[in-house]
Structures are given as structure tokens and as C-alpha cells.
Design a protein around this motif. Structure first.
Motif, PDB file in Angstrom:
ATOM      1  N   ALA A  90      -0.841   6.667  -4.952  1.00  0.00           N
ATOM      2  CA  ALA A  90      -0.763   7.871  -4.112  1.00  0.00           C
ATOM      3  C   ALA A  90      -0.140   9.015  -4.900  1.00  0.00           C
ATOM      4  O   ALA A  90      -0.637  10.151  -4.872  1.00  0.00           O
ATOM      5  CB  ALA A  90       0.041   7.587  -2.847  1.00  0.00           C
ATOM      6  N   GLY A 106       3.912   1.041   2.340  1.00  0.00           N
ATOM      7  CA  GLY A 106       3.534   0.153   3.434  1.00  0.00           C
ATOM      8  C   GLY A 106       4.528  -0.995   3.546  1.00  0.00           C
ATOM      9  O   GLY A 106       5.363  -1.220   2.666  1.00  0.00           O
ATOM     10  N   TYR A 120       0.935   5.319   1.384  1.00  0.00           N
ATOM     11  CA  TYR A 120       0.317   6.192   2.383  1.00  0.00           C
ATOM     12  C   TYR A 120       0.805   7.619   2.194  1.00  0.00           C
ATOM     13  O   TYR A 120       1.994   7.851   2.001  1.00  0.00           O
ATOM     14  CB  TYR A 120       0.655   5.722   3.801  1.00  0.00           C
ATOM     15  N   GLU A 152      -4.660   6.241   2.815  1.00  0.00           N
ATOM     16  CA  GLU A 152      -4.163   4.973   2.288  1.00  0.00           C
ATOM     17  C   GLU A 152      -4.572   4.829   0.828  1.00  0.00           C
ATOM     18  O   GLU A 152      -5.724   5.103   0.471  1.00  0.00           O
ATOM     19  CB  GLU A 152      -4.744   3.807   3.080  1.00  0.00           C
ATOM     20  N   LYS A 160       0.847  -1.191   0.000  1.00  0.00           N
ATOM     21  CA  LYS A 160       0.000   0.000   0.000  1.00  0.00           C
ATOM     22  C   LYS A 160       0.883   1.242   0.000  1.00  0.00           C
ATOM     23  O   LYS A 160       2.047   1.203   0.400  1.00  0.00           O
ATOM     24  CB  LYS A 160      -0.892   0.023   1.245  1.00  0.00           C
ATOM     25  N   ILE A 184       1.079  10.989   4.278  1.00  0.00           N
ATOM     26  CA  ILE A 184       1.026  11.498   5.657  1.00  0.00           C
ATOM     27  C   ILE A 184       1.209  13.008   5.587  1.00  0.00           C
ATOM     28  O   ILE A 184       2.150  13.509   4.965  1.00  0.00           O
ATOM     29  CB  ILE A 184       2.116  10.864   6.533  1.00  0.00           C
ATOM     30  N   VAL A 215      -3.587  10.744   7.667  1.00  0.00           N
ATOM     31  CA  VAL A 215      -3.002   9.616   6.945  1.00  0.00           C
ATOM     32  C   VAL A 215      -4.042   9.110   5.949  1.00  0.00           C
ATOM     33  O   VAL A 215      -5.168   8.785   6.332  1.00  0.00           O
ATOM     34  CB  VAL A 215      -2.577   8.470   7.892  1.00  0.00           C
TER      35      VAL A 215
END
Length: 100
Positions: free
Chosen positions: A66, A95, A5, A59, A3, A7, A57
Motif C-alpha cells: 500500500a 489488516g 488497506y 486492499e 493485508k 482508507i 477502501v
């Protein structure tokens, strides 16, 4: 594939402006398949310094997904709203799955 992410730590200067940004950014997040995992106005800092008033955050299915969302024309159009309303740090991280 792991995954991806996003942030974000935000120091909010204009709450109403940031609310307008969030409404404007939501369609691009939904279209990209993002899941909002965290929106925390008071993260518990255990060590070191932490930037901002709020941590977020998101996902995504992958780091590439992303990045595609962040670079998309739809998101790039609304990003100036966030820049006007908050000072932010934004990172994309991959991830990790613990080996069996």
C-alpha cells in the motif's frame, strides 16, 4: 503477512475533477494489485463525526505494498488532481486476522 488497506474520506469540491483523478489514478492502482473494496457516498455513521461525502477502501497484499503504491512516481503524478478536487483524509492500516 497481513493485508494493507488504504482508507480515504473525501469532501468533494469538484466532481468532474475527481472523476478525472480517478481515471488517471486507476492504472497505478491496477499495476500495484489494489482491490477496490468500498466506494460509498453515504456511509452510515453510528458514532462520532465522519469526514466527507465519500469513503473509499482499497486492499493491498501488505502495508508495504500500500505504501509503495502511495509513494510511487505514477501515483504521485496524479495526486495533485485529487488535491484540487477534494479535501481528503488518507490512512494506511494493517489488516487483522482473528486467532483460531
Amino acid at each position: 503477512m497481513s493485508k494493507g488497506y488504504v482508507i480515504v474520506t473525501e469532501s468533494i469540491n469538484d466532481p468532474a475533477g475527481l472523476e478525472a483523478y480517478m481515471r488517471a489514478a486507476a492504472p497505478s492502482m491496477i499495476a500495484s494489485g489494489a482491490k477496490v473494496l468500498v466506494v460509498d457516498p453515504k456511509p452510515a455513521v453510528l458514532e462520532g463525526d465522519w469526514h466527507g461525502d465519500r469513503t473509499i477502501v482499497l486492499e493491498f497484499e501488505s502495508v508495504e505494498a500500500a505504501r509503495a503504491w502511495y509513494d510511487s512516481a505514477e501515483y504521485q503524478q496524479v495526486m495533485p488532481l485529487r488535491h484540487a478536487a477534494a479535501d481528503a483524509n488518507v490512512v494506511i492500516v494493517a489488516g487483522f486476522e482473528m486467532p483460531s
